[in-house]
Every structure is written in structure tokens, then in C-alpha cells.
Design an enzyme around this catalytic site. Structure first.
Site, short mmCIF file in Angstrom:
data_model
loop_
_atom_site.label_atom_id
_atom_site.label_comp_id
_atom_site.label_asym_id
_atom_site.label_seq_id
_atom_site.Cartn_x
_atom_site.Cartn_y
_atom_site.Cartn_z
N GLU A 238 0.94 -1.20 -0.38
CA GLU A 238 -0.02 -0.20 0.01
C GLU A 238 0.92 1.37 0.03
O GLU A 238 0.07 2.25 -0.44
CB GLU A 238 -1.05 0.13 1.47
CG GLU A 238 -0.51 -0.02 2.68
CD GLU A 238 0.22 -1.58 2.87
OE1 GLU A 238 0.04 -2.69 1.84
OE2 GLU A 238 0.16 -1.89 4.41
N ASP A 359 16.77 -12.58 -4.88
CA ASP A 359 16.58 -12.02 -3.18
C ASP A 359 17.88 -13.27 -2.33
O ASP A 359 17.18 -14.42 -3.36
CB ASP A 359 16.12 -11.41 -2.08
CG ASP A 359 16.58 -10.70 -1.19
OD1 ASP A 359 16.97 -10.10 -1.19
OD2 ASP A 359 15.92 -11.36 -0.12
N GLU A 397 21.12 -12.55 -6.18
CA GLU A 397 22.98 -12.01 -4.88
C GLU A 397 22.77 -13.29 -4.31
O GLU A 397 22.25 -14.15 -3.67
CB GLU A 397 22.02 -11.12 -4.23
CG GLU A 397 22.43 -10.82 -2.89
CD GLU A 397 21.74 -10.87 -1.58
OE1 GLU A 397 22.24 -10.04 -1.02
OE2 GLU A 397 20.91 -11.47 -1.35
N ASP A 476 23.29 -2.40 0.35
CA ASP A 476 23.55 -3.26 1.95
C ASP A 476 25.14 -3.07 2.46
O ASP A 476 25.68 -3.40 3.32
CB ASP A 476 23.40 -4.97 1.72
CG ASP A 476 22.50 -5.41 1.84
OD1 ASP A 476 21.22 -4.67 2.42
OD2 ASP A 476 21.83 -6.80 0.42
C1 NOJ Z 1 19.83 -9.62 0.87
C2 NOJ Z 1 18.93 -8.07 0.30
O1 NOJ Z 1 19.61 -7.23 -0.42
C3 NOJ Z 1 19.22 -7.56 2.13
O2 NOJ Z 1 18.79 -6.24 1.69
C4 NOJ Z 1 17.80 -8.37 2.75
O3 NOJ Z 1 18.34 -7.38 4.04
C5 NOJ Z 1 18.86 -9.38 3.10
N1 NOJ Z 1 18.53 -10.71 1.55
C6 NOJ Z 1 17.40 -10.71 3.38
O4 NOJ Z 1 16.26 -10.16 2.75
#
Ligand code: NOJ
Length: 837
Positions: A238, A359, A397, A476
Site C-alpha cells: 500500500e 534475493d 545475489e 547493503d
Molecule cells: C539481501 C538483501 O539485499 C538485503 O537487503 C535483505 O535485507 C536480505 N537479503 C534479506 O531479505
């Protein structure tokens, strides 16, 4: 190295001095009788650059002849006072700017205000030719909440009130960085022209799915503004869309992005939902209906793994089956979870997305991810909005360096699953080289390892390095501006990134030099609010580099060869046929570098610097004969410079990428490259001695769509033939059929010694075709506890297979079970094949 931001923050004028100066400025002689000495006025400050119009970035120094003076300045139109920034270093002027300044000095009245106005008319950048494939462009990574507020009605939605901080995008210094700041999908849509001007070919947006609706508490990071605390994969949050969680804003963005030639890649979390024991306790919804929470997940087939946090990232079992940062860890082989996540991924495809960023690929069940890739590769449904041409591009990732224990596993996973990886291995070196004082040798060594491999550890070379997804900043890790880079270093990093092999990702805001050094710039201080969408020297540089990537296939698909290197200088060449791009970077801030002995594939001639208008300006001369490695006449590479010399030419049929790299017979694949010719030639799939032509459904000089023929499953290659010329053979893997995840497990395994690992092999390609080597069998498998082994493998639906586990010893000998187990794979869902050794 720091300049601009330090001076903004430095207000280190001793208070007594300021008070004295102000008193002096007020004619502070007191009220006594007699004549007061006349207090002299401080000299008016002078600018090193005169008011006027310029076509390049200016660096403006301010000086004042008054002894002991402090200079204060503003750039926001306000009259400077001692509350303004104290001047300490030349001010970079990259956009239309008025600088106003005064001098304050003890024993003087304040100077008159001096002002200088600069108009920066950067030259028009080259036009960016339309591209057909993401390798020819670059991806721009956006944390949606932090980008632009396009719809204020969703800022504090009724479903999840109180999670919004209105200061966020306008006054981040006063904001809570863990709350929502108002950025949304409509905001991205409204800024598409900004992205298009820079040459952005695709956007990777943070997970847009519905996140938890409550504050999870300060110790848990509070809210899901980042998108990674998903509760419902079937709805749009939302805060990012609207209060009915509809897909309208998402569809509008995809439609508008595609109209601007910009692809949309969605961040797709498959590892976890949201925090355990806080917030919503791992609530999992299916299009609005609660399925489970973490603590009520007590059925016989749990949705979640219930294990501790991962503590050992070298343990394959922990990494895949334990909990990542207290986030409820989905069991992807629970048949419901399996079909739910696959339905979610195809739902996004049906909403027109062009691919995914997976992810936490490393923490998801690796074997299951093969079937996720398979689902996407074989998807052929209709979409609305329409997708851009080309099959979905996926990248995952896997946050590791090449020295990490599971690095070989990551290479093997990417090569065999078809999931391209974010190039974290290279990232660590880029951050060190451009953010600190690292050596270019470290970048070069990493590229060599990833692209060519090493003889010492198995499977270290990526079969398709041009499919790796490169970056130097992300959400990150601290931005390099928080690691020690200055603006020049950012531009050098951008230059490297957009000329390196792979598909580049630029993190939003780097082009506006965003950073915040709180806690050294770690999360969440690297998720800055976008404060500016103006053109500047960095956006101009990006335009130039995007234009070159789009026009010269050597950049998208060519080889990358080092030509000259020391700690601070890297000269490398991208080449495909006679398309040659020679790039030279000298990151040393003060030392020019004499370059001798440089060889290049550039044909003989004189070359002006492609970046003359933005970074360099250095011409070079090449002697010798075309078509060979030629000497470049000795030259001096200035400090803090980037230069690029370009030769465009023809190329025989050359395959740069095949997307997907792993698929079933009957699946459509996009073959991108150059020199295919305007009229259709032939695409062949080759496995062993079998060559099968593919049905071609679309053919252009740079891109072909072909259908995978019914070839034996396993390793194959693809070639394109035009006339008498045949391309390079690009690697491809053919699957047997739709893949079903099966948990293969064995108890009673022999004791393991030293570096022994347990592997799995079987009589279909997906089980390694009976191979017993590290590279070709399945594994190393996970060890849940001593004496047992467990490995999910995605295997062909409905097939009856034979399989066995074996121990692979360090000398490559094996100890096998000695029996072949038989197992019939279900035709849908997920399976379990449990045996005893
Ligand atoms: C990796 C992501 O890039 C990060 O930002 C996230 O907190 C963790 N996965 C958990 O989903």
C-alpha cells in the site's frame, strides 16, 4: 581525498573568535565617551572563477587577503552568515549555481557579500542508439521508498498507519531512517525521463510486494520500507501502490517504462518472509488470506524451517536451511510454498516484467532454484502490460568473495542453473579500489579468476562472464563516498563499471553523489533520499558511456583484456571483431604516469579521447598494421583521469549472450550479439555429434529468437550461421522436461575425513548423467547431521530415475553406495526420495 562534503559539514570556527568578530562587525566599541577607533572592514572575498557560462565542471576557490579570516558561503540563495558553511576547499560546481560569500575576521567588521553566478551548459551528449538487449545498456537500482514521492495519498495508508516519516525525502537529517519516506511506484514513473536521459536501459526496483503492516520495533529495524519483509507475494504494498493493494501503479510504471525503452526487473525474495517473533511473526498471506505465521506453523508439512540463525556461512546445510537474520525461512520444497512462489514469479511476468533479481540466492535452497529458473525459462504466457522483447533476464545475489569456502559452489550453481549472479566477488575489489586505496591488480586478479578460472579449485570460471551483473555500490553496503571516495573516484568507478564486462548496475543516487556517513554509511544510511534529479558532470559522463555501450558491441559482448597495469593505473581493452574500445584510468590524485610498451588491437591511426568533453582529452597514436596487436606511441596518462579510445568496425556472427542459458526443448531463447546479418541465417543447437537447427521466430542483426530443438538433455552449444560464417559456440544446457524439486536424502553415511564431501549422481542429465567428479556430479550435498545427507535436485517431472550418493575424497577417488536407487518423480509439486546407505 574528501572535498565537497567535508566543507559542508565543517563549521570549526572557535566561538570566541566568532563572537569577537560579530561584535567588531557591529561597531562594538561600547558606549563609553571619547573617540572610538574606526574598525576596518575585512576585504571582500575573491573567486578563482569569474561569473559566467561554462561548458565543463568548474572548481571554484575563494580567497581573502584579510589575515586570519574565515570565509563563509552559501549556494542556496541565502545571504551568508557565520551559520553558513565555512570554506575549506574549492567548491565543485556541476550545475547552475550562485555562490555568495563573506569574510569574518577578528578586529574587522564583516566583509561585503561577494557573489558569483555560474551557468553550466554541458555539451550535448551523443545520442544513445536504441538497444535490444540489456547487455548493451545498464540497470539502475532503486530503493523505491527512497526515490520519489509521486503519490502523496499512499504515504500514511489506513492499513498500516504510523510507519511514515514526512521528513524523510525533504529533511533526512531529521528523519527516522527506518520508517517509510514516501517514495513509490508512481514516483519512479514520474522520473523516467530523468533515467532515460542518462541512458538507463533497465531499472531494478526493491521488492514491491506487500510488506508487514506494523512496526517491528527498533531492535528489528522497524519497518519494511526496503521491501524485504514480504507477507504477501500476490499484492503490491500500500505504500508503493494504493490502499487496495492493487497492481495499478505497478502496471502503470511498467507500461510507461517500456514506452521509454526501460526494462523493469523486480527484486524477488524467495528465502524468507518477515521477522520472527516481532512485527507480524512471519505472517504469510496468499492474496489477502492468511496462510500461517511462524509460531502457528506447526503442521506436519511446515511452510517454514524452524532452525536457528545461520552462524557458519561455510556450512552448506546452515546456509540453505537455517534462518537469515531472524527472517522466517521458507521451505521452498513444501509443495504449497513451491507452487506459491512460482505462481508469484509468473504473476510478475504476466504483469510485464523483464526479469528478476533473486534475493539471497545463496540462502535459498539451491537445488530448488533450478526449478524456479526452469519455471521462468519455460513460461510463455501472455502479459499485460506487454513485456519488452527478449526472454527474462535473471540475476541472483550471492554475497561472497572468491576466498570464501562456498565460492566454487556459487560458480557451479550459476553455470548449471542459468541464474546469473551479481558479481560480489568483483564488488569487494571495486569498493576497495575506488572507495579506498586498493590496487588495480586486485581487480585484475579477480577478473582473471572469474573469467578464466584457476587450476587449484574446481569450477571457478563462470562460463558466461558477460552475464555477471556488476556493481560498485548497493543497498547493503556503504556507498564508496562513505568509504573514502571523492567525486572524482565516483566518476572513475562509474567509468570502470560501464566499460567492464558484465551487465552493469548503477545504484541510485551515485550520479548525484549521495551519501550519509552516519555509522560509516552502513544500512540504512546508504539508502538515501534522492534530493536532486538535475543533470551534472556525472550524469553527462553516464550518458557518454551509455551511448558507447549501446553503439559498440565490443562493450556489450567483447573480451576484456588487461593491457597495462600498476596499483593506480589500469588500461584494458574490450574487443569484438574490429570493434575495439581501449580504456585508461589513472586514479592517482597527483602523479601522472608515463605509459610505454602499450599494445592495442586498435587499427593504426590517431585517436581523440571519446571522453574529451567530460573526463579526459588525451589523444593517442597507434602504429602498425590493422588486425594485429599494435604499439601505442608512448604517452603520459594524467593523474585523476579516464580516457577512452574507440574503433568501430564490422564483426562476423558473434554470440554475446543466450537468455535463458538453461531451458527445455520448446522454450524460446534470445540470442544477442552482433553480425548476425539483416536476413535470417541458421541457428544450430549442438550436443556431441548431434546438430539440430532451431526454429527461428525473429531475426535481426543483433538479436535472434529461436526455439530450443528436441535435443538430448545436458550440455550443448548454440551457433549462428550467416552465409559461410559461423559464430562462436555459446554454452547452453538442455533440460529433459519440466523440473520438479525433489529432496534426495540418505542416512547411515560413512564417516567423512579431511576434505571429503558427499555427492549425488544419477542417470539423467539433471542428476549429472552418472558423473562422479566435483564439477559434473551433484553437490557437494548438505549434511544436516553427521551420518546423513540431504540435497534438493530439480529433476524431470514424471521420469523414473536411478541415483546414488557417494563420498568424493580429496584425491578424487570415490566411495559409493554401491547400489542404484530407483525413484519416480511426481508430475507436479515436489518430491521426496529418502534412502539408507
Ligand atoms: C539481501 C538483501 O539485499 C538485503 O537487503 C535483505 O535485507 C536480505 N537479503 C534479506 O531479505
Amino acid at each position: 581525498m574528501r572535498t565537497w562534503h567535508e566543507l559542508i559539514r565543517s563549521k570549526s570556527v572557535p566561538l570566541m573568535l566568532v563572537v569577537a568578530a560579530l561584535l567588531a562587525g557591529c561597531g562594538g566599541g561600547g558606549s563609553g565617551s571619547g573617540t572610538s577607533p574606526v574598525t576596518p572592514q575585512a576585504a571582500t572575498p575573491a573567486f578563482s572563477v569569474s561569473t559566467g557560462a561554462y561548458t565543463t565542471l568548474q572548481s571554484v576557490a575563494i580567497t581573502d587577503s584579510t589575515a586570519g579570516a574565515t570565509i563563509y558561503f552559501t549556494t542556496d540563495g541565502t545571504t551568508p552568515t557565520i551559520a553558513a558553511s565555512a570554506y575549506s576547499a574549492p567548491i565543485p560546481v556541476a550545475a547552475n549555481t550562485t555562490i555568495e560569500t563573506i569574510t569574518v575576521a577578528s578586529g574587522y567588521t564583516n566583509s561585503s557579500v561577494a557573489s558569483a553566478t555560474y551557468t553550466i551548459n554541458f555539451p550535448a551528449a551523443p545520442a544513445i542508439v536504441p538497444i535490444t538487449d540489456i547487455h548493451q545498456g545498464f540497470i539502475y537500482q532503486i530503493v523505491t521508498d527512497r526515490f520519489f514521492d509521486g503519490d502523496t495519498t499512499n504515504n500514511n495508508p489506513a492499513e498500516s498507519p504510523g510507519l511514515y516519516d514526512a521528513n524523510g525525502l525533504s529533511s533526512p537529517a531529521n528523519a527516522d531512517w527506518n520508517l517509510y519516506w514516501g517514495g513509490d511506484l508512481a514516483g519512479i514513473q514520474q522520473k523516467l525521463s530523468y533515467l532515460q536521459l542518462m541512458g538507463v536501459a533497465g531499472i531494478w526496483i526493491s521488492p514491491p510486494m506487500n510488506n508487514i503492516r506494523v512496526n517491528a520495533g527498533a531492535s528489528n529495524g522497524e519497518t519494511g520500507y526496503h521491501g524485504y519483509w514480504t507477507r504477501d507475494w500476490m499484492q503490491i504494498d500500500e505504500h508503493f501502490g494504493d490502499d487496495t493493494n492493487s497492481w495499478t501503479a505497478f502496471d502503470n510504471l511498467v507500461t510507461a517504462a517500456h514506452a521509454d525503452g526501460i526494462r523493469v526487473y523486480v527484486d524477488f525474495p524467495a528465502n524468507d518472509s518477515n521477522p520472527i517473533g516481532a512485527g507480524e511473526d512471519g505472517s504469510l498471506y496468499n492474496n489477502g488470506t492468511l496462510v500461517t505465521t511462524y509460531s502457528t506453523d506447526t503442521g506436519t508439512t511446515p511452510y517454514y524451517h524452524h532452525n536457528p540463525n545461520i552462524s557458519n556461512y561455510e556450512d552448506r546445510y546452515q546456509v540453505q536451511y537455517y534462518t537469515l537474520e531472524s527472517l522466517a525461512d521458507l521451505d521452498q520444497t513444501n509443495p504449497w510454498v513451491d507452487s506459491y512462489l512460482k505462481a508469484a514469479v509468473t504473476n510478475f511476468l504476466a504483469h510485464g516484467v523483464d526479469g528478476f533479481r533473486f534475493d539471497a540466492t545463496q540462502e535459498v535452497n539451491w537445488g530448488w532454484e533450478y526449478s524456479l529458473e526452469n519455471t521462468i525459462a519455460n513460461w510463455s504466457g501472455a502479459s499485460s502490460p506487454a513485456r519488452m522483447p527478449g526472454q527474462p533476464f535473471i540475476f541472483g545475489e550471492w554475497d561472497e568473495g572468491s576466498e570464501d569456502a562456498l565460492y566454487p559452489d556459487s560458480v557451479k550453481f550459476s553455470n548449471n542453473s542459468g541464474v546469473n549472479l551479481l558479481d560480489y566477488t568483483l564488488y569487494w575489489q571495486l569498493a576497495d579500489v575506488f572507495g579506498a586505496s586498493g590496487s588495480f591488480y586486485d581487480i585484475d586478479n579477480e577478473l582473471t579468476l572469474e573469467d578464466a578460472g584457476s587450476s587449484t579449485i574446481p569450477a571457478q570460471a563462470f562460463t558466461q562472464p558477460n552475464d555477471l551483473v556488476t556493481f560498485f555500490d548497493n543497498h547493503d553496503n556503504p556507498r564508496i563516498l562513505s568509504q573514502g571516495a571523492d567525486r572524482m573516484a565516483v566518476k572513475q568507478a562509474i567509468s570502470f563499471l560501464l566499460t567492464c564486462r558484465g551487465v552493469p548496475v548503477l545504484y541510485y543516487g551515485d550520479e548525484q553523489y549521495l551519501y550519509n556517513d552516519t555509522n560509516n554509511g552502513v544500512v540504512p544510511y546508504n539508502r538515501n533520499g534522492m534530493t536532486s534529479f538535475t543533470s551534472n558532470d556525472a550524469t553527462l559522463l553516464i550518458q557518454y558511456l551509455a551511448a558507447l555501450r549501446a553503439a559498440n558491441p565490443g562493450m556489450a559482448y567483447g573480451t576484456m583484456t588487461p593491457r597495462w597495469i600498476n596499483n593506480d593505473v589500469y588500461i584494458y581493452e574490450r574487443q569484438l571483431g574490429t570493434n575495439v574500445v581501449l580504456v585508461a584510468i589513472n586514479k592517482n590524485p597527483s602523479t601522472d604516469q608515463a605509459i610505454s610498451g602499450l599494445l592495442s588491437y586498435l587499427p593504426p591511426g590517431s585517436y581523440t579521447d571519446y571522453l574529451a568533453q567530460t573526463m579526459g582529452g588525451l589523444g593517442i597514436a597507434v602504429t602498425g598494421i590493422a588486425g594485429s596487436y599494435n604499439p601505442v606511441t608512448n604517452f603520459t596518462l594524467p593523474h585523476n583521469s579516464v580516457s577512452i579510445w574507440v574503433s568501430a568496425g564490422s564483426v562476423p556472427p558473434s554470440i554475446g549472450s543466450v537468455t535463458p542459458r538453461v531451458a527445455n526443448p520448446g522454450a524460446a531463447v534470445t540470442i544477442s550479439g552482433a553480425g548476425f546479418g539483416a536476413t535470417a541465417g541458421t541457428v544450430n543447437f549442438i550436443a556431441g555429434s548431434t546438430t539440430l537447427p532451431a526454429t527461428v521466430t525473429n531475426w535481426s542483426n543483433g538479436q535472434i529468437t529461436a526455439v530450443v530443438p528436441t535435443l538430448a538433455a545436458g550440455a550443448a552449444t548454440v551457433t549462428v550461421t550467416q552465409g559461410t560464417a559461423t559464430s562462436n559456440a555459446a554454452p547452453f544446457t538442455v533440460n529433459t522436461a519440466t523440473l520438479i524439486p525433489v529432496n534426495f536424502s540418505v542416512s547411515g553415511t560413512p564417516a567423512l575425513f579431511g576434505t571429503d564431501v558427499i555427492m549425488l549422481t544419477g542417470n539423467v542429465a539433471e542428476l549429472g548423467n552418472g558423473a562422479t567428479t566435483w564439477n559434473d556430479a551433484i553437490g557437494p550435498v548438505t549434511i544436516p547431521a553427521a551420518g546423513s545427507a540431504l540435497q534438493t535436485v530439480s529433476v524431470p517431472a514424471g521420469a523414473t530415475v536411478q541415483f546414488q550418493f557417494f563420498v568424493l575424497h580429496s584425491n578424487e577417488s570415490i566411495t559409493s553406495e554401491g547400489v542404484q536407487h530407483r525413484y519416480t518423480i511426481p508430475s507436479t509439486g515436489a518430491g521426496t526420495a529418502a534412502v539408507t546407505w
